[in-house]
Scaffold this active site. Structure first.
Site, mmCIF file in Angstrom:
data_model
loop_
_atom_site.group_PDB
_atom_site.id
_atom_site.type_symbol
_atom_site.label_atom_id
_atom_site.label_comp_id
_atom_site.label_asym_id
_atom_site.label_seq_id
_atom_site.Cartn_x
_atom_site.Cartn_y
_atom_site.Cartn_z
ATOM 1 N N HIS A 122 39.151 14.874 38.845
ATOM 2 C CA HIS A 122 40.099 14.753 37.747
ATOM 3 C C HIS A 122 39.640 15.691 36.634
ATOM 4 C CE1 HIS A 122 42.129 12.820 34.307
ATOM 5 N NE2 HIS A 122 42.907 12.190 35.178
ATOM 6 N N ASP A 199 32.300 9.110 38.637
ATOM 7 C CA ASP A 199 33.559 8.678 38.047
ATOM 8 C C ASP A 199 34.129 7.576 38.933
ATOM 9 O OD1 ASP A 199 36.135 8.271 37.172
ATOM 10 O OD2 ASP A 199 36.758 10.367 37.300
ATOM 11 N N GLN A 202 38.782 5.068 40.001
ATOM 12 C CA GLN A 202 39.636 4.625 41.106
ATOM 13 C C GLN A 202 38.912 3.691 42.073
ATOM 14 O OE1 GLN A 202 42.808 5.176 41.200
ATOM 15 N NE2 GLN A 202 42.919 6.715 39.581
ATOM 16 N N LYS A 225 42.662 0.646 34.573
ATOM 17 C CA LYS A 225 42.863 0.846 36.005
ATOM 18 C C LYS A 225 42.654 -0.450 36.795
ATOM 19 C CE LYS A 225 42.887 5.520 35.751
ATOM 20 N NZ LYS A 225 44.041 6.377 36.046
ATOM 21 N N CYS A 365 46.451 15.609 37.187
ATOM 22 C CA CYS A 365 45.249 16.009 36.435
ATOM 23 C C CYS A 365 44.149 16.490 37.378
ATOM 24 C CB CYS A 365 44.741 14.859 35.572
ATOM 25 S SG CYS A 365 45.903 14.364 34.289
#
Length: 411
Positions: A122, A199, A202, A225, A365
């Site tokens: 991202h 990261d 997700q 999220k 993104c």
């Protein structure tokens, strides 16, 4: 629909709102919906305990402080941090990544060093490292994935070497849905005396994350999220690393003592939480963590995998639609990215919206990945545990008609 799933959907007020009658929400990778318990937790905080945490010695402020620090403890246990002080509350994963870039990388990366990132990142996990690389005259190294499956080949990890100071990678790709082997990547990074930044935006919504088992140096995620409010996120980092870092922002509450010329800073974690904190958001995140623990990640993984398999197998039967990423549905983490021959992804999303189906369209993104795959834009359907087989089947019925609705005459 099973009674269990119906009970879950009843927990989410947005699905019963008159304005959303018939809504099929397949944009969960962008933001999830909120259960009533999260909405109530935030509302109750502002109704009963609203004060500036950490600052007042009166009862109301102390209750606000207790709510805020209790939330930190819950989030700490949710990702299995060693201690709650390793959890820093931020606005979102983007701010967390920028905090790492400015407060850690700018002090530890030097000319000639390398920072490794994957091609599937991202923008939030690219732009900070571009900044650091330019400022410190370091080199940004790309770990590329197989164009058909999205898997990063083992040979790519040979790019991590003695020059590497930081490896920053998504736990789960927001475009491909692929889950990267972050525990093994951490081992490779540490073998080369580099730190790993993960990261987890997700990943945290979909399966149990254990930052100690991964041996993550830094792990970031956003509350919105995984059922929590917008505007609240987290940075996990090992305590020793946090102790060695300078503050990212300076101002109220992150100080110990200030004179005209100097200042000493508060202990971790407050050293990194300047200004009035988002206590309501933190309380909402605590409620989200507790709700997900109650639902259980075993159920979440099994249900989302089942829906993803149904969706992927259904799309394979529809002419002129191509899915992006691994052919195995279990590798998608609820994310199915696709294109339709002759139809721009923005048109796909607009047409499906007229059928009350919400999907994302664009570059997500992740423009370097799009350029690498020669796909400037795609459509993305992303599923979560409150979605149903009925919704997937209706989606398949409608998406199969997109080309004809655009005026194409099928063979």
């Amino acid at each position: 629909m099973s009674s269990v799933l119906q009970d879950i959907r009843n927990d989410f007020p947005i699905f019963s709102a008159k304005e959303n009658e018939g809504l099929i929400y397949f944009d969960n990778a962008a933001t999830s919906q909120r259960p009533k318990c999260v909405i109530d937790a935030v509302s109750d905080f502002y109704k009963k305990n609203n004060a500036n945490p950490l600052r007042g010695l009166y009862g109301l402020s102390m209750r606000a402080t207790e709510d805020y620090e209790s939330s930190r403890e819950t989030v700490s246990k949710f990702v299995n941090a060693k201690e709650s002080s390793e959890i820093i509350f931020t606005r979102n994963a983007t701010e967390s990544l920028n905090l790492i870039a400015y407060a850690y990388a700018m002090e530890n990366v030097n000319e000639g060093d390398e920072i490794a990132v994957s091609i599937m990142e991202h923008h939030s996990n690219i732009l900070p490292w571009q900044m650091v690389s330019r400022a410190k005259k370091a080199k940004l190294v790309w770990l590329e994935c197989d164009k058909e499956t999205g898997v990063i080949p083992d040979s790519e990890y040979q790019k991590i070497n003695e020059k590497t100071k930081i490896v920053s990678i998504a736990h789960v790709s927001n475009v491909l849905g692929i889950t990267n082997p972050v525990k093994e990547i951490a081992r490779i990074a540490h073998k080369n005396n580099a730190v790993i930044v993960i990261d987890g935006a997700q990943a945290v919504p979909h399966f149990k994350v254990d930052v100690q088992d991964i041996d993550a140096d830094f792990y970031v995620f956003s509350g919105h999220k995984f059922l929590a409010p917008t505007g609240i996120g987290c940075l996990y980092a090992k305590r020793a690393i946090l102790d060695s870092m300078s503050p990212f922002l300076r101002g109220g509450e992150m100080i110990e003592y200030v004179t005209r010329d100097t200042a000493t800073y508060a202990e971790v974690p407050h050293k990194f939480e300047a200004g009035t904190v988002n206590a309501g958001g933190a309380v909402g995140m605590k409620a989200a963590c507790n709700y997900l623990e109650k639902i259980g990640f075993d159920f979440i993984e099994k249900h989302v995998d089942s829906l993803t398999g149904l969706l992927l197998e259904g799309i394979k039967k529809i002419p002129h639609i191509k899915t992006i990423g691994h052919p195995d549905y279990s590798k998608h983490c609820g994310i199915v990215t696709f294109t339709i021959d002759g139809v721009h992804p923005h048109d796909i999303a607009s047409i499906l919206d007229t059928e009350k189906i919400a999907v994302r369209a664009g570059h997500h993104c992740a423009q370097p990945l799009g350029a690498y795959l020669n796909l400037p834009a795609t459509a993305r359907a992303s599923l979560y545990f409150y979605n149903t087989e009925e919704e997937v089947n209706l989606f398949l019925e409608k998406v199969a008609k997109v080309r004809s609705w655009m005026g194409f005459k099928e063979d």
